[in-house]
Design a protein around this motif. Structure first.
Motif, PDB file in Angstrom:
ATOM      1  N   ARG A  13     -15.845  38.037  39.496  1.00 28.62           N
ATOM      2  CA  ARG A  13     -17.117  37.736  39.580  1.00 28.62           C
ATOM      3  C   ARG A  13     -18.058  39.052  39.627  1.00 28.62           C
ATOM      4  O   ARG A  13     -18.348  39.677  40.714  1.00 28.62           O
ATOM      5  CB  ARG A  13     -17.517  36.757  40.786  1.00 28.62           C
ATOM      6  CG  ARG A  13     -17.038  35.244  40.695  1.00 28.62           C
ATOM      7  CD  ARG A  13     -17.241  34.855  42.235  1.00 28.62           C
ATOM      8  NE  ARG A  13     -18.871  34.609  42.118  1.00 28.62           N
ATOM      9  CZ  ARG A  13     -19.311  34.481  43.401  1.00 28.62           C
ATOM     10  NH1 ARG A  13     -18.782  34.403  44.548  1.00 28.62           N
ATOM     11  NH2 ARG A  13     -20.686  34.444  43.596  1.00 28.62           N
ATOM     12  N   LYS A  17     -26.288  33.666  34.017  1.00 26.23           N
ATOM     13  CA  LYS A  17     -26.326  33.612  35.571  1.00 26.23           C
ATOM     14  C   LYS A  17     -24.970  32.668  36.196  1.00 26.23           C
ATOM     15  O   LYS A  17     -24.928  31.731  35.485  1.00 26.23           O
ATOM     16  CB  LYS A  17     -27.405  33.535  36.331  1.00 26.23           C
ATOM     17  CG  LYS A  17     -27.405  33.661  37.766  1.00 26.23           C
ATOM     18  CD  LYS A  17     -28.682  33.503  38.597  1.00 26.23           C
ATOM     19  CE  LYS A  17     -28.550  33.221  39.741  1.00 26.23           C
ATOM     20  NZ  LYS A  17     -27.957  34.528  40.356  1.00 26.23           N
ATOM     21  N   GLY A  18     -24.138  33.292  36.977  1.00 31.31           N
ATOM     22  CA  GLY A  18     -23.098  32.472  37.489  1.00 31.31           C
ATOM     23  C   GLY A  18     -21.891  32.518  36.526  1.00 31.31           C
ATOM     24  O   GLY A  18     -20.996  31.764  36.879  1.00 31.31           O
ATOM     25  N   THR A  19     -21.926  33.310  35.563  1.00 32.28           N
ATOM     26  CA  THR A  19     -20.537  33.470  34.686  1.00 32.28           C
ATOM     27  C   THR A  19     -19.560  34.084  35.507  1.00 32.28           C
ATOM     28  O   THR A  19     -19.729  35.285  36.049  1.00 32.28           O
ATOM     29  CB  THR A  19     -21.032  33.818  33.325  1.00 32.28           C
ATOM     30  OG1 THR A  19     -21.825  33.177  32.662  1.00 32.28           O
ATOM     31  CG2 THR A  19     -19.677  34.137  32.646  1.00 32.28           C
ATOM     32  N   HIS A  49     -14.075  32.595  30.122  1.00 33.48           N
ATOM     33  CA  HIS A  49     -15.298  32.454  31.212  1.00 33.48           C
ATOM     34  C   HIS A  49     -15.449  30.849  31.712  1.00 33.48           C
ATOM     35  O   HIS A  49     -15.005  30.124  31.114  1.00 33.48           O
ATOM     36  CB  HIS A  49     -16.427  32.782  30.761  1.00 33.48           C
ATOM     37  CG  HIS A  49     -16.789  34.199  30.363  1.00 33.48           C
ATOM     38  ND1 HIS A  49     -16.244  34.674  28.955  1.00 33.48           N
ATOM     39  CD2 HIS A  49     -16.719  35.422  30.858  1.00 33.48           C
ATOM     40  CE1 HIS A  49     -16.274  35.855  28.871  1.00 33.48           C
ATOM     41  NE2 HIS A  49     -16.811  36.541  30.207  1.00 33.48           N
ATOM     42  N   LYS A 101     -17.985  28.815  35.008  1.00 33.85           N
ATOM     43  CA  LYS A 101     -19.347  29.024  35.685  1.00 33.85           C
ATOM     44  C   LYS A 101     -19.061  28.476  37.076  1.00 33.85           C
ATOM     45  O   LYS A 101     -18.290  27.445  37.442  1.00 33.85           O
ATOM     46  CB  LYS A 101     -20.506  27.938  35.119  1.00 33.85           C
ATOM     47  CG  LYS A 101     -21.607  28.100  35.658  1.00 33.85           C
ATOM     48  CD  LYS A 101     -22.620  27.104  34.996  1.00 33.85           C
ATOM     49  CE  LYS A 101     -24.277  27.183  35.621  1.00 33.85           C
ATOM     50  NZ  LYS A 101     -25.078  26.334  35.179  1.00 33.85           N
ATOM     51  N   ILE A 157     -20.979  27.546  40.477  1.00 31.94           N
ATOM     52  CA  ILE A 157     -22.163  26.867  41.005  1.00 31.94           C
ATOM     53  C   ILE A 157     -22.053  27.299  42.530  1.00 31.94           C
ATOM     54  O   ILE A 157     -21.360  26.545  43.235  1.00 31.94           O
ATOM     55  CB  ILE A 157     -22.279  25.313  40.792  1.00 31.94           C
ATOM     56  CG1 ILE A 157     -21.931  25.119  39.112  1.00 31.94           C
ATOM     57  CG2 ILE A 157     -23.496  24.869  41.257  1.00 31.94           C
ATOM     58  CD1 ILE A 157     -22.031  23.578  38.660  1.00 31.94           C
ATOM     59  N   PRO A 170     -18.183  26.147  31.344  1.00 34.93           N
ATOM     60  CA  PRO A 170     -19.451  26.432  30.937  1.00 34.93           C
ATOM     61  C   PRO A 170     -20.071  25.367  29.930  1.00 34.93           C
ATOM     62  O   PRO A 170     -19.318  25.069  29.138  1.00 34.93           O
ATOM     63  CB  PRO A 170     -19.450  28.065  30.177  1.00 34.93           C
ATOM     64  CG  PRO A 170     -18.290  28.500  30.751  1.00 34.93           C
ATOM     65  CD  PRO A 170     -17.392  27.510  31.079  1.00 34.93           C
TER      66      PRO A 170
END
Length: 303
Positions: A256, A269-271, A289, A291, A293, A302
């Motif tokens: 991250r 954002k959040g990837t 990738h 995501k 949360i 994603p």
């Protein structure tokens, strides 16, 4: 408060394992009938993350996989997201060894992640009427999941192997997840003896995967980066203990960049980056990738 149904009277433990249904009962005083399951004959067990499964084709039967991350990069969140994907969404049978946190805490985090409400708020009946019915509908699949959790600490490798065989025999387990295997040997004071015991445990888990012909997945944490210069914070195989690097058929690193205040300008954002190594075949690692949360502590594909 959530209305209770009659207690479930069938046995809920097998050599330390407790079912998700019983743990939901303990956590919320809530009971739910279980749904049946069907046998799965597919050679691999999907992760439930499409981006990962495109590369790995699922967790391979008979193989040890290691999932590793640095502190603060979401090891536990990924473990629970994976357990929920496989046991709830894909309706597979999952055994989870959890020496780091109690089984009730594991289920509590699953419920909070799935409902976006705190356990205390649910338990004390503080939900609005409309939220209450929706929350119950979100808890039901967790209560019905074929998820078996053993939170016993300080097990030696022989006992863990025995419990793997027992849970496989009783519940026809499809996959075994082992959180923080190094914690099982943390009580050993002498560093050399601790390392030997850890190596024996990892070797035993690799053997169990082959013996039971199911995937075994270890979740291990590597240290903080020595330097963040020139991408030094990106995890690599040489940071893993040798036994994990050599006995794992697949190694997946969770990375991250946002945690280090170095988000990618080209990614939302959040990837989170997943770096996937197929060890022993000389191929270059592949990257994909997910995501993260953060508000519900959960990984998703994603959109």
């Amino acid at each position: 408060m959530i209305k209770e149904t009659p207690d479930i009277t069938e046995p809920v433990e097998v050599f330390g394992f407790t079912t998700a249904r019983e743990l939901v009962n303990q956590t919320l005083n809530y009971h739910n009938i279980t749904k049946g399951y069907t046998a799965h004959e597919e050679p691999n067990v999907p992760s439930g993350f499409q981006n990962i499964d495109k590369i790995t084709k699922g967790f391979k039967r008979g193989e040890l996989t290691t999932i590793s991350t640095r502190p603060g990069n979401g090891k536990t969140a990924f473990l629970l997201s994976l357990a929920q994907n496989i046991s709830v969404l894909l309706e597979r049978r999952v055994a989870l060894f959890s020496p780091e946190r109690s089984a009730v805490k594991v289920i509590s985090r699953l419920i909070e992640s799935n409902t976006s409400h705190s356990i205390e708020k649910i338990r004390q009946g503080l939900l609005k009427e409309g939220d209450r019915e929706h929350t119950i509908s979100l808890i039901q699949p967790i209560a019905s999941a074929n998820l078996y959790i053993d939170d016993s600490p300080n097990l030696d490798s022989a006992e863990i192997v025995r419990r793997c065989h027992q849970v496989k025999t009783k519940y026809q387990t499809d996959i075994i997840l082992v959180d923080a295997p190094e914690l099982y040997t943390s009580h050993i004071q002498e560093p050399g003896s601790r390392q030997s015991a850890t190596e024996e445990l990892i070797q035993s888990l690799a053997n169990v995967a082959a013996e039971l012909d199911i995937p075994v997945v270890c979740f291990s944490q590597i240290g903080k980066p020595a330097s963040m210069i020139n991408g030094g914070f990106t995890p690599s195989l040489d940071e893993l203990p040798d036994i994990l690097a050599t006995r794992s058929g697949t190694v997946i690193f969770i990375h991250r960049p946002e945690y280090y205040n170095m988000p990618s300008k080209s990614l939302p954002k959040g990837t989170v980056e997943l770096i996937i190594h197929k060890t022993g075949n000389g191929t270059e690692p592949k990257s994909t990738h997910l995501k993260f949360i953060e508000s519900i502590d959960r990984f998703v594909d994603p959109q």
